[in-house]
Design an enzyme around this catalytic site. Structure first.
Site, PDB file in Angstrom:
ATOM      1  N   PRO A 116       0.829  -1.217   0.000  1.00  0.00           N
ATOM      2  CA  PRO A 116       0.000   0.000   0.000  1.00  0.00           C
ATOM      3  C   PRO A 116       0.857   1.259   0.000  1.00  0.00           C
ATOM      4  CG  PRO A 116       0.064  -0.963   2.195  1.00  0.00           C
ATOM      5  CD  PRO A 116       0.770  -1.931   1.289  1.00  0.00           C
ATOM      6  N   ILE A 117       0.534   2.192  -0.880  1.00  0.00           N
ATOM      7  CA  ILE A 117       1.182   3.504  -0.911  1.00  0.00           C
ATOM      8  C   ILE A 117       0.081   4.556  -0.951  1.00  0.00           C
ATOM      9  CG2 ILE A 117       2.592   5.099  -2.261  1.00  0.00           C
ATOM     10  CD1 ILE A 117       4.351   2.828  -3.073  1.00  0.00           C
ATOM     11  N   SER A 145      -4.610   1.103  -0.106  1.00  0.00           N
ATOM     12  CA  SER A 145      -4.124   1.945   0.980  1.00  0.00           C
ATOM     13  C   SER A 145      -5.255   2.537   1.805  1.00  0.00           C
ATOM     14  CB  SER A 145      -3.265   3.083   0.417  1.00  0.00           C
ATOM     15  OG  SER A 145      -2.898   3.989   1.441  1.00  0.00           O
ATOM     16  N   GLN A 167      -5.491  -2.340   3.574  1.00  0.00           N
ATOM     17  CA  GLN A 167      -4.630  -1.911   4.670  1.00  0.00           C
ATOM     18  C   GLN A 167      -5.451  -1.093   5.668  1.00  0.00           C
ATOM     19  OE1 GLN A 167      -2.436   1.611   3.961  1.00  0.00           O
ATOM     20  NE2 GLN A 167      -0.691   1.032   5.227  1.00  0.00           N
ATOM     21  N   TYR A 169      -5.199   1.333   8.913  1.00  0.00           N
ATOM     22  CA  TYR A 169      -4.559   2.106   9.966  1.00  0.00           C
ATOM     23  C   TYR A 169      -5.580   2.203  11.099  1.00  0.00           C
ATOM     24  CZ  TYR A 169      -0.691   3.860   7.035  1.00  0.00           C
ATOM     25  OH  TYR A 169       0.425   3.970   6.269  1.00  0.00           O
ATOM     26  N   THR A 195      -1.569  -2.174   9.655  1.00  0.00           N
ATOM     27  CA  THR A 195      -0.245  -1.556   9.720  1.00  0.00           C
ATOM     28  C   THR A 195      -0.005  -1.054  11.137  1.00  0.00           C
ATOM     29  OG1 THR A 195      -0.245  -0.970   7.379  1.00  0.00           O
ATOM     30  CG2 THR A 195       1.210   0.284   8.817  1.00  0.00           C
ATOM     31  N   ARG A 204       9.941  12.905   9.473  1.00  0.00           N
ATOM     32  CA  ARG A 204      10.290  12.887   8.044  1.00  0.00           C
ATOM     33  C   ARG A 204      10.851  14.247   7.646  1.00  0.00           C
ATOM     34  NH1 ARG A 204       4.833   9.590   6.088  1.00  0.00           N
ATOM     35  NH2 ARG A 204       5.179   7.800   7.490  1.00  0.00           N
ATOM     36  N   LYS A 319       1.291  -5.928   9.669  1.00  0.00           N
ATOM     37  CA  LYS A 319       2.385  -5.324   8.897  1.00  0.00           C
ATOM     38  C   LYS A 319       3.203  -4.414   9.812  1.00  0.00           C
ATOM     39  CE  LYS A 319       3.214  -2.536   4.718  1.00  0.00           C
ATOM     40  NZ  LYS A 319       3.730  -1.268   5.256  1.00  0.00           N
ATOM     41  N   HIS A 343       8.266  -0.029   6.965  1.00  0.00           N
ATOM     42  CA  HIS A 343       7.539   1.052   6.288  1.00  0.00           C
ATOM     43  C   HIS A 343       8.431   1.768   5.266  1.00  0.00           C
ATOM     44  CE1 HIS A 343       3.476   2.829   6.857  1.00  0.00           C
ATOM     45  NE2 HIS A 343       3.977   3.828   6.160  1.00  0.00           N
ATOM     46  N   ARG A 346      10.374   4.849   6.480  1.00  0.00           N
ATOM     47  CA  ARG A 346       9.686   6.130   6.659  1.00  0.00           C
ATOM     48  C   ARG A 346       9.321   6.444   8.108  1.00  0.00           C
ATOM     49  NH1 ARG A 346       7.581   8.605   2.438  1.00  0.00           N
ATOM     50  NH2 ARG A 346       5.568   9.154   3.371  1.00  0.00           N
ATOM     51  N   ASP A 374       8.560  -6.811   2.980  1.00  0.00           N
ATOM     52  CA  ASP A 374       8.270  -5.498   2.404  1.00  0.00           C
ATOM     53  C   ASP A 374       9.387  -4.544   2.814  1.00  0.00           C
ATOM     54  OD1 ASP A 374       6.039  -3.276   1.604  1.00  0.00           O
ATOM     55  OD2 ASP A 374       7.019  -2.680   3.461  1.00  0.00           O
ATOM     56  N   GLY A 376      12.452  -2.015   0.594  1.00  0.00           N
ATOM     57  CA  GLY A 376      13.776  -2.110  -0.012  1.00  0.00           C
ATOM     58  C   GLY A 376      13.864  -2.908  -1.283  1.00  0.00           C
ATOM     59  N   ARG A 378      13.840  -3.758  -4.981  1.00  0.00           N
ATOM     60  CA  ARG A 378      14.020  -2.946  -6.191  1.00  0.00           C
ATOM     61  C   ARG A 378      14.138  -3.773  -7.461  1.00  0.00           C
ATOM     62  NH1 ARG A 378      12.310  -0.059  -3.094  1.00  0.00           N
ATOM     63  NH2 ARG A 378      12.991   2.013  -2.429  1.00  0.00           N
TER      64      ARG A 378
END
Length: 446
Positions: A116-117, A145, A167, A169, A195, A204, A319, A343, A346, A374, A376, A378
């Site tokens: 989820p983004i 998300s 997802q 929250y 999550t 951040r 998660k 995450h 983040r 989840d 990293g 690529r």
């Protein structure tokens, strides 16, 4: 942002042909190259990120690409993969390869899921709907998300019968949590992914330097503004005279933000009459303040999970699990799966890397529930390493949103396609014919 025509449309759900998924992808790309047509998005992940940076606003890129603190955790996620090398074996018949896995009672075409983004509208106007269409085309489960730019019902309609999870929250309003879960069930979601690592918003630095949080502009809260329970909370806030919070200093930037909030509010059931009505109404601003009030619950504990079982019979995954002792606790509380994740770096700077945490969690779980890795990842070679270390499936995150920024659904499709194709080739070139054959012996520690 218009969506360009894809120069080399991705094959549909793997396997795509007798030569294998990767070979079909390569053939399409190279055949299109005879006419001077290149892929819609860069295949190289570094180039993909650099191109995405140019395609979106500075604020949007900072939010999508940034991490917590000095971003040491983001670097650690990548360094974790660098500590392992794939150890190929030769002279094995790998002419036929099976990329499928068993996950949550279903046979999945590949070992990938789309993580989820949130606030995908910062990358492309079609946002989560575009991602859903791409995931459906490749038969890759998409975790919708909680901080989406489009309501889950709209994304579900675009995906048809393809797999999707939701997802959650865990907010300060259990009535709202229950409503989200009910809607997810009604939208055909196959699982709830709770999550756990955003009960407080991480430090951040990129966002703080820009003084930018998309939710304060009405972005990324479509699941809330489309929810009847949340709408009632907003109306109660206005009726109580709480309104939209403290009045900030009037500047040109504030006026632009007000129009952004009004545009977002005009798209919700909260306000009738378009942007002009939304500008006059207290509801859009009150919706943002209500969201900021209920977004998270830092008092959440293991005992609270029992309420989720009262709200749904869907499988529940947790998660944000990194410590083996938390994996044991999760099993004790009857969860159906674990997502090892920090995450994407983040939330906690200087955190343990997700890949480094994976073996300990896998050992503690002992095969009793699936473990998804989840953060990293690529490319397909990274997925191979994660699966060799015991992951059941692997989540793709930032790369697909970079593809979204460049070419909408086609861009997402190509990025995910490329992950699958590279994994297919890595599997075969390492001397394996199926995911089941991958194991610790497929790797060498550096």
């Amino acid at each position: 942002m218009p969506e360009p025509a894809s120069s080399a449309p991705a094959p549909t759900a793997p396997p795509s042909g007798p030569r294998g998924f990767a070979r079909d992808v390569q053939s399409e790309v190279y055949r299109a190259g005879l006419s001077g047509i290149r892929p819609s998005v860069p295949v190289d992940l570094g180039e993909l990120e650099r191109a995405a940076r140019k395609a979106v606003s500075a604020e949007a890129f900072a939010y999508l690409a940034g991490g917590a603190g000095a971003e040491a955790t983001m670097a650690a996620n990548r360094a974790g993969f660098a500590r392992w090398q794939i150890w190929p074996r030769v002279l094995r018949d790998v002419s036929e390869r099976d990329l499928s896995i068993e996950l949550l009672g279903r046979r999945r075409a590949t070992p990938f899921v789309l993580s989820p983004i949130g606030v995908a509208e910062m990358a492309h106007s079609e946002a989560d709907v575009a991602v859903g269409r791409a995931a459906a085309a490749l038969d890759v489960p998409y975790v919708l998300s909680n901080q989406a730019s489009r309501p889950m019902e709209e994304v579900a309609a675009a995906m048809g019968s393809r797999s999707r999870w939701f997802q959650l929250y865990w907010s300060a309003s259990d009535e709202l949590n229950a409503s989200f879960v009910r809607r997810a069930e009604a939208s055909g979601c196959e699982a709830i992914v709770v999550t756990l690592d955003t009960h407080l918003l991480g430090w951040r630095t990129r966002d703080l330097d820009a003084a930018f949080l998309p939710f304060t502009r009405g972005q990324g809260i479509a699941q809330y503004t489309s929810d009847p329970v949340f709408a009632e909370l907003v109306r109660q806030r206005v009726a109580a005279g709480a309104g939209g919070g403290a009045r900030p200093k009037v500047t040109p930037k504030l006026l632009a933000s007000a129009f952004s909030i009004a545009r977002a509010g005009a798209k919700t059931p909260l306000v009738d009459g378009g942007v002009r009505a939304a500008l006059r109404s207290p509801l859009p601003r009150a919706a943002i303040e209500t969201f900021l009030d209920v977004f998270s619950n830092p008092a959440l504990t293991w005992g609270d999970l029992a309420r989720l079982r009262e709200w749904t019979k869907l499988p529940v995954l947790l998660k944000g699990v990194l410590h083996p002792d938390d994996a044991s606790q999760a099993l004790d509380h009857g969860v159906d799966g674990i997502v090892v994740s920090n995450h994407g770096g983040r939330q906690v700077d200087d955190s343990v890397a997700s890949l480094d945490a994976l073996p300990g969690v896998v050992e503690r779980v002992g095969g009793r529930v699936p473990v998804v890795l989840d953060s990293g990842v690529r490319g397909g070679a990274d997925a191979f390493i994660a699966l060799a270390l015991g992951a059941t499936a692997v989540g793709i995150g930032r790369p697909y949103v970079y593809g979204l920024a460049l070419a909408g659904a086609s861009g997402v499709r190509e990025v995910v396609r490329n992950h699958i194709a590279e994994f297919d080739l890595t599997l075969g070139l390492a001397g394996h014919r199926s995911v089941a054959e991958i194991g610790p012996g497929s790797l060498r520690a550096v």
